[in-house]
Motif scaffolding. Structure first.
Motif, mmCIF file in Angstrom:
data_model
loop_
_atom_site.group_PDB
_atom_site.id
_atom_site.type_symbol
_atom_site.label_atom_id
_atom_site.label_comp_id
_atom_site.label_asym_id
_atom_site.label_seq_id
_atom_site.Cartn_x
_atom_site.Cartn_y
_atom_site.Cartn_z
ATOM 1 N N PHE A 221 4.494 2.713 -8.648
ATOM 2 C CA PHE A 221 3.910 3.112 -7.987
ATOM 3 C C PHE A 221 3.481 3.886 -7.056
ATOM 4 C CE2 PHE A 221 9.458 2.968 -7.747
ATOM 5 C CZ PHE A 221 9.234 2.150 -6.619
ATOM 6 N N ALA A 222 2.891 4.382 -8.439
ATOM 7 C CA ALA A 222 1.086 5.534 -7.825
ATOM 8 C C ALA A 222 0.836 4.438 -8.088
ATOM 9 C CB ALA A 222 0.967 6.457 -8.669
ATOM 10 N N TRP A 223 0.447 3.033 -9.734
ATOM 11 C CA TRP A 223 -0.337 2.562 -9.446
ATOM 12 C C TRP A 223 -0.361 1.180 -8.020
ATOM 13 C CZ3 TRP A 223 0.665 -3.082 -9.959
ATOM 14 C CH2 TRP A 223 -0.634 -3.885 -10.098
ATOM 15 N N GLN A 224 0.504 0.589 -7.422
ATOM 16 C CA GLN A 224 0.747 -0.163 -6.643
ATOM 17 C C GLN A 224 0.095 0.751 -5.196
ATOM 18 O OE1 GLN A 224 5.106 -0.729 -6.545
ATOM 19 N NE2 GLN A 224 4.515 -2.681 -6.087
ATOM 20 N N ALA A 225 -0.002 2.324 -4.554
ATOM 21 C CA ALA A 225 -0.058 2.380 -3.974
ATOM 22 C C ALA A 225 -1.638 3.104 -3.588
ATOM 23 C CB ALA A 225 0.360 3.914 -3.622
ATOM 24 N N ARG A 226 -2.429 2.357 -4.803
ATOM 25 C CA ARG A 226 -3.615 2.142 -4.998
ATOM 26 C C ARG A 226 -4.005 0.540 -3.561
ATOM 27 N NH1 ARG A 226 -6.277 -0.466 -9.453
ATOM 28 N NH2 ARG A 226 -8.060 0.696 -8.627
ATOM 29 N N ASP B 199 0.802 -0.835 0.062
ATOM 30 C CA ASP B 199 0.338 0.398 0.012
ATOM 31 C C ASP B 199 0.958 1.125 -0.527
ATOM 32 O OD1 ASP B 199 0.742 0.031 2.397
ATOM 33 O OD2 ASP B 199 -1.146 0.102 3.725
ATOM 34 N N ASP B 200 0.509 2.058 0.104
ATOM 35 C CA ASP B 200 0.718 3.542 0.024
ATOM 36 C C ASP B 200 1.828 3.727 0.524
ATOM 37 O OD1 ASP B 200 -1.423 3.898 1.662
ATOM 38 O OD2 ASP B 200 -0.508 5.622 2.283
ATOM 39 N N GLU B 201 2.138 3.017 2.101
ATOM 40 C CA GLU B 201 2.730 3.289 4.253
ATOM 41 C C GLU B 201 3.868 2.470 2.840
ATOM 42 O OE1 GLU B 201 3.175 5.264 6.054
ATOM 43 O OE2 GLU B 201 1.454 6.650 5.510
ATOM 44 N N TRP B 202 3.459 1.125 2.786
ATOM 45 C CA TRP B 202 4.551 0.054 2.385
ATOM 46 C C TRP B 202 5.458 0.603 1.052
ATOM 47 C CZ3 TRP B 202 6.883 -2.376 -1.902
ATOM 48 C CH2 TRP B 202 7.419 -3.637 -1.234
ATOM 49 N N ILE B 203 4.956 1.283 0.707
ATOM 50 C CA ILE B 203 5.481 2.361 -0.894
ATOM 51 C C ILE B 203 6.604 2.885 -0.253
ATOM 52 C CG2 ILE B 203 6.032 2.972 -3.558
ATOM 53 C CD1 ILE B 203 4.536 0.216 -3.621
ATOM 54 N N LEU B 204 5.733 3.989 0.307
ATOM 55 C CA LEU B 204 7.053 4.905 0.618
ATOM 56 C C LEU B 204 8.326 4.089 1.731
ATOM 57 C CD1 LEU B 204 4.375 7.945 2.187
ATOM 58 C CD2 LEU B 204 5.933 7.627 -0.323
ATOM 59 N N ALA C 119 4.378 13.187 -4.726
ATOM 60 C CA ALA C 119 3.385 12.461 -4.696
ATOM 61 C C ALA C 119 2.256 12.073 -4.358
ATOM 62 C CB ALA C 119 3.295 12.375 -6.416
ATOM 63 N N ILE C 120 2.992 10.869 -3.405
ATOM 64 C CA ILE C 120 2.076 9.570 -2.835
ATOM 65 C C ILE C 120 2.135 10.291 -1.037
ATOM 66 C CG2 ILE C 120 2.216 7.731 -1.347
ATOM 67 C CD1 ILE C 120 3.774 6.843 -3.938
ATOM 68 N N THR C 121 2.881 11.127 -1.141
ATOM 69 C CA THR C 121 2.956 12.183 0.652
ATOM 70 C C THR C 121 2.236 13.148 0.157
ATOM 71 O OG1 THR C 121 5.390 10.998 0.357
ATOM 72 C CG2 THR C 121 4.194 13.806 2.127
ATOM 73 N N MET C 122 1.843 13.773 -0.719
ATOM 74 C CA MET C 122 0.809 14.534 -0.373
ATOM 75 C C MET C 122 -0.877 14.348 -0.725
ATOM 76 S SD MET C 122 3.037 18.293 -2.592
ATOM 77 C CE MET C 122 3.104 17.051 -4.523
ATOM 78 N N ALA C 123 -0.807 12.869 -1.493
ATOM 79 C CA ALA C 123 -1.941 12.052 -1.826
ATOM 80 C C ALA C 123 -2.108 11.299 -0.685
ATOM 81 C CB ALA C 123 -1.811 11.108 -3.373
ATOM 82 N N GLN C 124 -1.782 11.436 0.793
ATOM 83 C CA GLN C 124 -2.317 10.633 1.441
ATOM 84 C C GLN C 124 -2.928 11.879 2.346
ATOM 85 O OE1 GLN C 124 1.599 9.458 3.347
ATOM 86 N NE2 GLN C 124 0.955 7.569 2.845
ATOM 87 N N VAL C 125 -2.753 13.076 2.321
ATOM 88 C CA VAL C 125 -3.352 14.152 2.718
ATOM 89 C C VAL C 125 -4.265 14.282 2.063
ATOM 90 C CG1 VAL C 125 -1.764 14.472 4.292
ATOM 91 C CG2 VAL C 125 -1.667 15.231 3.158
ATOM 92 N N PRO D 158 -8.405 5.184 2.166
ATOM 93 C CA PRO D 158 -8.794 5.017 0.958
ATOM 94 C C PRO D 158 -7.471 4.405 -0.213
ATOM 95 C CG PRO D 158 -7.470 6.645 2.246
ATOM 96 C CD PRO D 158 -8.195 5.727 3.114
ATOM 97 N N ARG D 159 -7.471 4.241 -1.374
ATOM 98 C CA ARG D 159 -6.508 4.559 -2.775
ATOM 99 C C ARG D 159 -6.276 5.397 -3.348
ATOM 100 N NH1 ARG D 159 -7.549 -0.886 -4.856
ATOM 101 N NH2 ARG D 159 -10.042 -1.133 -4.972
ATOM 102 N N ILE D 160 -4.510 5.159 -2.356
ATOM 103 C CA ILE D 160 -3.861 6.582 -2.518
ATOM 104 C C ILE D 160 -3.658 7.156 -4.056
ATOM 105 C CG2 ILE D 160 -2.403 7.965 -1.927
ATOM 106 C CD1 ILE D 160 -4.151 7.344 -0.063
ATOM 107 N N GLY D 161 -3.087 5.401 -4.685
ATOM 108 C CA GLY D 161 -3.088 5.980 -6.115
ATOM 109 C C GLY D 161 -3.954 6.687 -7.034
ATOM 110 N N ASP D 162 -4.900 6.187 -6.391
ATOM 111 C CA ASP D 162 -6.875 7.209 -7.557
ATOM 112 C C ASP D 162 -6.168 8.468 -7.452
ATOM 113 O OD1 ASP D 162 -7.165 4.283 -8.007
ATOM 114 O OD2 ASP D 162 -9.187 4.049 -6.724
#
Length: 191
Positions: free
Chosen positions: A141-146, A61-66, A112-118, A155-159
């Protein structure tokens, strides 16, 4: 005939012994890999429906990717935002509550993932990268963050992330008339 059987038996014993040693080496490598994954926090114990406890890799998920990107950045000394600056970025995004965040310079997609989280649930983070190799990595990585296996309700951060390829100035010029940008983050060269 006896000589052929003897040669075959010796050859078989040699191949069998070699395969046994290779098998033991593979088991040792898997054990070491699993230990590294536990040390990094990439593995977890779960209880099966039958009540048995087993271990597995954590869901991506997004945390794992970061965390993975942070490890990679430290290891290879990659120039990315990182957790301290990422926290500042998140604070800024939380204060401004933008509907459209436009980032110049995606690199691997960390910011991008960091900002998309919030960002608000209906918001988008659009990131533009001019190097197609980095654009593809950020897109992956954005796709994996879904987080296909994410916790229900999370939420699906990657979306919320759109990764685009192109020169920033040219891309902005094309999109500016139709796009209201609430927050612009310049994290790369605009040319």
């Amino acid at each position: 005939n006896l000589a052929v059987n003897l040669v075959s038996a010796v050859l078989f014993a040699y191949i069998f012994g070699r395969e046994q040693r290779a098998g033991a080496e593979r088991v040792q490598q898997r054990t070491e890999t699993r230990e590294r994954q536990w040390a990094r926090g990439d593995r977890e114990q779960v209880q099966t429906p039958s009540g048995a406890v087993k271990e597995r890799l954590k869901e991506v998920d997004d945390e794992w990717i970061l965390k993975r990107l942070e490890r990679w950045g430290r290891q290879d000394m990659l120039p990315m935002v990182g957790p301290k600056k990422g926290a500042i970025l998140q604070q800024l995004v939380l204060e401004k509550q933008p509907q459209v965040v436009y980032e110049i310079g995606a690199f691997l997609g960390y910011s991008a993932i960091t900002m998309a989280q919030v960002v608000p649930e209906t918001a988008k983070v659009i990131t533009v990268e001019k190097d197609w190799k980095f654009m593809l990595a950020a897109k992956r990585f954005a796709w994996q963050a879904r987080g296909e296996g994410r916790i229900p309700g999370k939420p699906r951060i990657g979306d919320r992330i759109e990764v685009r390829w192109g020169e920033a100035c040219e891309t902005l010029r094309k999109e500016a008339p139709d796009l209201r940008i609430d927050l612009l983050f310049i994290d790369g060269s605009s040319k």
